[in-house]
Motif scaffolding. Structure first.
Motif, mmCIF file in Angstrom:
data_model
loop_
_atom_site.group_PDB
_atom_site.id
_atom_site.type_symbol
_atom_site.label_atom_id
_atom_site.label_comp_id
_atom_site.label_asym_id
_atom_site.label_seq_id
_atom_site.Cartn_x
_atom_site.Cartn_y
_atom_site.Cartn_z
ATOM 1 N N GLN A 43 0.841 -1.205 0.000
ATOM 2 C CA GLN A 43 0.000 0.000 0.000
ATOM 3 C C GLN A 43 0.876 1.255 0.000
ATOM 4 O O GLN A 43 0.593 2.223 -0.708
ATOM 5 N N LEU A 46 2.232 1.697 -3.436
ATOM 6 C CA LEU A 46 1.169 2.206 -4.305
ATOM 7 C C LEU A 46 0.953 3.698 -4.070
ATOM 8 O O LEU A 46 0.822 4.478 -5.019
ATOM 9 N N ASP A 47 0.939 4.120 -2.804
ATOM 10 C CA ASP A 47 0.780 5.545 -2.485
ATOM 11 C C ASP A 47 1.935 6.373 -3.062
ATOM 12 O O ASP A 47 1.715 7.457 -3.608
ATOM 13 N N LEU A 50 1.425 6.688 -6.780
ATOM 14 C CA LEU A 50 0.361 7.651 -7.081
ATOM 15 C C LEU A 50 0.846 9.079 -6.895
ATOM 16 O O LEU A 50 0.529 9.969 -7.701
ATOM 17 N N ASN A 51 1.643 9.316 -5.853
ATOM 18 C CA ASN A 51 2.233 10.646 -5.651
ATOM 19 C C ASN A 51 3.175 11.006 -6.795
ATOM 20 O O ASN A 51 3.191 12.139 -7.274
ATOM 21 N N GLN A 52 3.939 10.017 -7.247
ATOM 22 C CA GLN A 52 4.869 10.245 -8.352
ATOM 23 C C GLN A 52 4.099 10.563 -9.633
ATOM 24 O O GLN A 52 4.481 11.467 -10.377
ATOM 25 N N VAL A 53 3.010 9.842 -9.885
ATOM 26 C CA VAL A 53 2.173 10.115 -11.058
ATOM 27 C C VAL A 53 1.640 11.535 -10.992
ATOM 28 O O VAL A 53 1.677 12.289 -11.980
ATOM 29 N N SER A 54 1.157 11.936 -9.829
ATOM 30 C CA SER A 54 0.622 13.285 -9.654
ATOM 31 C C SER A 54 1.701 14.332 -9.910
ATOM 32 O O SER A 54 1.464 15.326 -10.610
ATOM 33 N N GLN A 57 2.535 14.456 -13.643
ATOM 34 C CA GLN A 57 1.474 15.132 -14.389
ATOM 35 C C GLN A 57 1.584 16.644 -14.211
ATOM 36 O O GLN A 57 1.413 17.407 -15.163
#
Length: 144
Positions: A43, A46-47, A50-54, A57
């Protein structure tokens, strides 16, 4: 899982079964704790993703904005260059016409006139004569 119980006589056999059951319980608890830690790490990973994706972007949007602003500046500069080229051509034509008039006046009057050479704008664009009056042109003259 089915448990197999051996029948034995005496208290010594019962102690073995208690120890096996105790080890089994500890192993089950250890496995559960290990699985819980594994789920937590998963988890957390995954977090982080997701932070890296944000973040990526956000950086991508900033880059797109920078490219758009740079493109807009390029289009403006290109438009201004087109206007300046048109003005340069018009001034060169004016100078050619004025020089032609001076040649005619020189031949008719017999007086020697100092007629400047028309500079070649492709060879020395920085040496073009400065206009005494501006020539008005607009970017709307040119279609991209």
């Amino acid at each position: 899982m089915a448990s197999v119980q051996l029948v034995s006589s005496g208290s010594e056999g019962d102690g073995q079964y208690v120890m096996v059951d105790e080890r089994k319980k500890r192993r089950m608890l250890s496995n559960r704790e290990s699985a819980r830690r594994s789920r937590m790490r998963k988890q957390q990973h995954l977090d982080e993703l997701l932070n890296q994706v944000s973040q990526l972007q956000k950086e991508n949007n900033e880059i797109v904005q920078h490219v758009n602003a740079t493109t807009e500046l390029y289009v403006q500069a290109e438009s201004e260059n087109n206007i300046l080229r048109a003005q340069m051509m018009e001034l060169s034509d004016r100078l050619q016409s004025l020089n032609s008039v001076l040649y005619i006046v020189e031949e008719v009057s017999g007086y020697s006139m100092d007629i400047p050479e028309i500079p070649d704008p492709l060879l020395k664009p920085w040496q073009l004569p400065c206009p005494s009056q501006p020539i008005m042109a607009s970017a709307n003259m040119f279609q991209f």
